[in-house]
Design an enzyme around this catalytic site. Structure first.
Site, PDB file in Angstrom:
ATOM      1  CB  CYS A 275      -0.967  -0.008   1.172  1.00 22.73           C
ATOM      2  SG  CYS A 275      -2.249  -1.258   0.988  1.00 22.73           S
ATOM      3  CE  LYS A 277       4.992  -1.215   5.021  1.00 27.43           C
ATOM      4  NZ  LYS A 277       3.832  -1.743   4.316  1.00 27.43           N
ATOM      5  CB  THR A 278       8.845   0.370  -0.526  1.00 27.92           C
ATOM      6  OG1 THR A 278       8.776  -0.699   0.416  1.00 27.92           O
ATOM      7  CG2 THR A 278      10.244   0.456  -1.090  1.00 27.92           C
ATOM      8  CG  ASN A 387       4.447 -10.202  -3.202  1.00 36.03           C
ATOM      9  OD1 ASN A 387       4.675  -9.014  -2.947  1.00 36.03           O
ATOM     10  ND2 ASN A 387       4.564 -11.161  -2.282  1.00 36.03           N
ATOM     11  NE  ARG A 389       7.217  -8.378  -1.526  1.00 41.47           N
ATOM     12  CZ  ARG A 389       6.706  -7.427  -0.731  1.00 41.47           C
ATOM     13  NH1 ARG A 389       7.485  -6.545  -0.154  1.00 41.47           N
ATOM     14  NH2 ARG A 389       5.412  -7.357  -0.498  1.00 41.47           N
TER      15      ARG A 389
HETATM   16  P1  GTP Z   1       5.181  -4.202   1.637  1.00 43.34           P
HETATM   17  O1  GTP Z   1       6.605  -4.304   1.241  1.00 43.34           O
HETATM   18  O2  GTP Z   1       4.366  -5.379   1.172  1.00 43.34           O
HETATM   19  O3  GTP Z   1       4.977  -3.959   3.100  1.00 43.34           O
HETATM   20  O4  GTP Z   1       4.494  -3.008   0.785  1.00 43.34           O
HETATM   21  P2  GTP Z   1       4.689  -1.415   0.733  1.00 43.34           P
HETATM   22  O5  GTP Z   1       3.699  -0.778   1.646  1.00 43.34           O
HETATM   23  O6  GTP Z   1       6.097  -1.035   0.914  1.00 43.34           O
HETATM   24  O7  GTP Z   1       4.198  -1.105  -0.758  1.00 43.34           O
HETATM   25  P3  GTP Z   1       4.959  -0.399  -1.993  1.00 43.34           P
HETATM   26  O8  GTP Z   1       5.386   0.989  -1.675  1.00 43.34           O
HETATM   27  O9  GTP Z   1       5.996  -1.305  -2.492  1.00 43.34           O
HETATM   28  O10 GTP Z   1       3.768  -0.249  -3.049  1.00 43.34           O
HETATM   29  C1  GTP Z   1       2.966  -1.293  -3.441  1.00 43.34           C
HETATM   30  C2  GTP Z   1       2.180  -1.036  -4.686  1.00 43.34           C
HETATM   31  O11 GTP Z   1       1.415   0.147  -4.570  1.00 43.34           O
HETATM   32  C3  GTP Z   1       3.072  -0.888  -5.918  1.00 43.34           C
HETATM   33  O12 GTP Z   1       2.625  -1.789  -6.902  1.00 43.34           O
HETATM   34  C4  GTP Z   1       2.862   0.536  -6.336  1.00 43.34           C
HETATM   35  O13 GTP Z   1       2.843   0.669  -7.727  1.00 43.34           O
HETATM   36  C5  GTP Z   1       1.505   0.895  -5.747  1.00 43.34           C
HETATM   37  N1  GTP Z   1       1.437   2.326  -5.403  1.00 43.34           N
HETATM   38  C6  GTP Z   1       2.330   3.014  -4.653  1.00 43.34           C
HETATM   39  N2  GTP Z   1       1.972   4.317  -4.565  1.00 43.34           N
HETATM   40  C7  GTP Z   1       0.823   4.442  -5.264  1.00 43.34           C
HETATM   41  C8  GTP Z   1      -0.031   5.558  -5.555  1.00 43.34           C
HETATM   42  O14 GTP Z   1       0.206   6.688  -5.134  1.00 43.34           O
HETATM   43  N3  GTP Z   1      -1.120   5.290  -6.310  1.00 43.34           N
HETATM   44  C9  GTP Z   1      -1.416   4.043  -6.775  1.00 43.34           C
HETATM   45  N4  GTP Z   1      -2.527   3.882  -7.484  1.00 43.34           N
HETATM   46  N5  GTP Z   1      -0.612   2.985  -6.549  1.00 43.34           N
HETATM   47  C10 GTP Z   1       0.478   3.178  -5.797  1.00 43.34           C
HETATM   48  C1  SPV Z   2       4.679  -7.372   3.722  1.00 47.23           C
HETATM   49  O1  SPV Z   2       3.980  -8.272   3.229  1.00 47.23           O
HETATM   50  O2  SPV Z   2       4.227  -6.527   4.517  1.00 47.23           O
HETATM   51  C2  SPV Z   2       6.096  -7.246   3.332  1.00 47.23           C
HETATM   52  C3  SPV Z   2       6.689  -8.329   2.596  1.00 47.23           C
HETATM   53  O3  SPV Z   2       6.757  -6.305   3.694  1.00 47.23           O
HETATM   54  S1  SPV Z   2       6.901  -9.695   3.616  1.00 47.23           S
HETATM   55  O4  SPV Z   2       8.309  -9.934   3.749  1.00 47.23           O
HETATM   56  O5  SPV Z   2       6.225 -10.781   2.955  1.00 47.23           O
HETATM   57  O6  SPV Z   2       6.324  -9.442   4.909  1.00 47.23           O
HETATM   58 MN    MN Z   3       5.566  -4.934   4.891  1.00 47.92          MN
END
Ligand code: GTP
Ligand code: SPV
Ligand code: MN
Length: 634
Positions: A275, A277-278, A387, A389
């Site tokens: 959602c 974070k990264t 997913n 990575r």
């Molecule tokens: P975990 O590593 O699973 O904890 O996830 P995370 O919260 O770090 O998510 P990350 O930032 O990698 O984003 C996940 C997905 O969200 C990606 O496929 C991005 O393309 C999408 N995403 C990020 N920012 C936006 C945004 O502003 N709008 C939309 N529509 N999608 C977004």
């Molecule tokens: C998550 O799912 O929130 C991640 C990837 O950051 S994992 O290592 O699968 O937890």
């Molecule tokens: Mn996570």
């Protein structure tokens, strides 16, 4: 330790490995390893110190045993997990609870005796013919009040290699410990492997958390979220530790945002998996300190935070040079990177949403792939997994924050909560106070399931504080801990809610991928009282003129009043429905929910009813600005 275990240890842990182990003056640690050897029956044991030679051995073995394959760019490798092992498995993950104990309806649990018997049965002989790797690592910077020493036992060189990129080495720290110093311990086996080297029995995948003994067992899986002990497995134990010791362990990124005149303000942000974070933590022009797990403590009257980790296991889907220039450079230049579950063709990795075309064939998690390939149920197999990575160390990023290893962490100016909320919350808002933020943005966080967990995508759910998957104490208790955490502070971090996933009536997202850069700048100004805001029923929202200026300054974009109205119109019916769902969830599932939760939700309902009365169902932010409501909504 009895004679036969001692003998077994001497027999399996040879030469310098034995010496290394014995230099750690903790007999119960030796015993744990001896018992693991007895249970899993490895051919040999490798005890990894912090030395470059040992780390190099792990890298080399991961490749020699086929767990990773080198790619064209030096330092890059690819690893594949099995088709049914592409995300965290919620179903297979359970807490072992003692007789008569319960963590509440909302958490997945099993009786300790039954669970232990089951997982020990699955681990019996699981490492036959393989090497057991023993690693010593630290969560949080070493030599800090935040540090938590960890012992990892695994038969996967990929897991051991990933941990080297993701955590701080701590063999030397273990040598200085005494038998009274607590540590967390993880034991993992891939289980039986297929001819292509992936866990062969995904239906026997189990991740069992024995919190009474700070021990986690994981078997028949390779996906890092189920196997890398220090990641989500440890989070479940550290939440309990934090509860006992009066601090917070959170599913949060850490970012240093640049303000006017060289000012830097740190934010922690909790969004559920996949959602954002990264992608937020990595914003170009800001500083990344962490992207997944943060610890928060009160030190000298301030909320201070460290990254539990030192690297990133990040989603690669949609990473492109325009939206994510910083990580894109890392992924396309020499340096240590493990790609997982991407498509590989001629030594190059490809992923969904990469800039440019994907090849029509190659290797992916399901084996040799070609366009049009389907799985056994006839569903198309995408070229790369959603997913898929990458694993990198944070030091590879040009904008890594210089305080990453600071033993006292950084002082937080703000805390942000956000999820995949298609219908209700505006893209960014600030809570009226600490309790309102914790409850209305944290505890009431709604999202949709994503590809980061095994199972159906897009199912709406409540994922309180984005941490529900990892909660290991009763939900009500966790919320109370959050409410109380900063209560006595004179100056608390401000709490914000963001929503990158709000959609319009036609299903289109109302904000763009890069807009988060502006929301961060607005929050940074708010922390210092340098931007105004409009009172709305669900929080303070930005003023048009500030956003207009910031869009120009940050993205060189002409932000129009139509954009503003489309994004920040308060949707009263959707927000009232949301409150109903949230309240129903807590009444049904969380008997120990604190009283404040219902108070904050009712006050929000009152405010929404009041604005609906005055302005109708859909309340333009322009109307709110012209007819200011008081914070109590009247
Ligand atoms: P975990 O590593 O699973 O904890 O996830 P995370 O919260 O770090 O998510 P990350 O930032 O990698 O984003 C996940 C997905 O969200 C990606 O496929 C991005 O393309 C999408 N995403 C990020 N920012 C936006 C945004 O502003 N709008 C939309 N529509 N999608 C977004
Ligand atoms: C998550 O799912 O929130 C991640 C990837 O950051 S994992 O290592 O699968 O937890
Ligand atoms: Mn996570």
């Amino acid at each position: 330790m009895n004679e036969s275990l001692m003998k077994l240890l001497r027999e399996k842990v040879r030469d310098e490995n034995y010496l290394r182990l014995m230099q750690i003056p903790i007999p119960h640690l030796h015993q744990f390893i001896a018992e693991a050897v007895e249970l899993c029956e490895p051919k040999t044991v490798f005890v990894c110190s912090d030395s470059p030679a040992d780390i190099e051995f792990i890298r080399a073995e991961a490749v020699a045993r086929g767990e990773e394959t080198p790619l064209e760019i030096p330092g890059h490798t690819v690893h594949f997990d099995g088709p049914q092992d592409q995300g965290r498995d919620r179903e297979a993950t359970r807490y072992l609870v003692g007789r008569g104990e319960s963590l509440g309806e909302a958490l997945n649990q099993i009786g300790r005796d039954d669970g232990l018997a089951e997982i020990r049965g699955l681990l019996k002989g699981a490492m036959r013919g393989r090497t057991m790797i023993v690693r010593f690592l630290s969560l949080g910077p070493t030599g800090s009040v935040f540090s938590i020493p960890c012992l990892q036992v695994t038969d996967s060189f990929y897991v051991a290699h990933s941990e080297d990129l993701l955590y701080r080495r701590a063999y030397e720290q273990f040598r200085k410990m005494t038998e009274k110093d607590p540590f967390l311990q993880f034991i993992h086996s891939c289980g039986r492997l297929t001819s292509s080297g992936v866990s062969a029995e995904p239906e026997k995948k189990r991740i069992y958390i024995d919190y009474a003994y700070d021990t986690i067992y994981s078997v028949n899986t390779q996906y890092a979220g189920n196997t890398v002990g220090l990641k989500k497995l440890a989070l479940r134990l550290t939440i309990r530790k934090a509860d006992r010791e009066g601090w917070l362990a959170e599913h949060m990124f850490l970012l240093g945002a640049r303000g006017p005149r060289g000012r830097k303000t740190y934010f922690a942000g909790a969004f559920p998996s996949a959602c954002g974070k990264t992608s937020t933590a990595m914003l170009p022009g800001e500083n990344i300190l962490g992207d997944d797990i943060a610890y928060l403590r009160i030190i000298s009257g301030k909320v201070r935070s460290v990254n539990a980790e030192a690297g990133i296991f990040g989603i690669i889907q949609n990473v492109n040079p325009k939206d994510d220039p910083v990580i894109y450079r890392v992924l396309t230049n020499p340096g240590e990177v493990i790609f997982s579950n991407v498509l590989v063709k001629d030594g190059r990795p490809y992923w969904l949403g990469i800039d440019g075309d994907l090849p029509k064939d190659g290797m992916n998690y399901a084996g040799p792939w070609h366009e049009g390939k389907t799985d056994e149920r006839g569903n198309p197999i995408l070229p790369a997994h959603k997913n898929a990575r990458y694993t990198v160390n944070l030091e590879a990023l040009e904008n890594v924050d210089p305080y990453l290893e600071n033993p006292e962490g950084v002082a937080l100016g703000g805390i942000i909560y956000g999820g995949r909320d298609a219908r209700s919350y505006v893209p960014v808002q600030q809570s009226f106070d600490w309790n309102h933020g914790i409850i209305a943005y944290g505890a009431a966080l709604e999202t949709e399931t994503t590809f980061a967990t095994v199972g159906k995508e897009g199912v709406p759910e409540i994922n309180l504080m984005s941490i529900q998957d990892f909660l290991a104490i009763p939900v009500g208790k966790y919320i109370r801990n959050n409410l109380e955490f900063a209560r006595l502070l004179k100056k608390r971090p401000l709490i914000f809610g963001v929503n990158y996933f709000l959609r319009d009536a036609s299903g289109q997202f109302v904000t763009g991928m890069r807009d988060k850069a502006v929301w961060i700048k607005w929050m940074e100004l708010r922390v210092h009282g340098d931007a105004g805001a409009v009172v709305g029923p669900t929080g303070w929202i930005p003023k048009f003129k500030d956003l207009h200026r910031l869009f120009r300054q940050v993205l060189d974009k002409n932000y129009s009043e139509e954009d503003y109205v489309r994004q920040f119109t308060v949707r009263a019916p959707e927000n009232l429905d949301k409150l109903d769902r949230v309240e129903a969830f807590y009444r049904k599932e969380v008997p120990d929910a604190p009283r404040e939760l219902y108070e904050v939700l009712s006050a929000q309902r009152e405010r929404l009813l009041a604005v609906r009365e005055s302005f109708g169902d859909y309340v333009s932010p322009v109307d709110l600005a012209e007819n200011p409501m008081r914070e109590n909504g009247k």
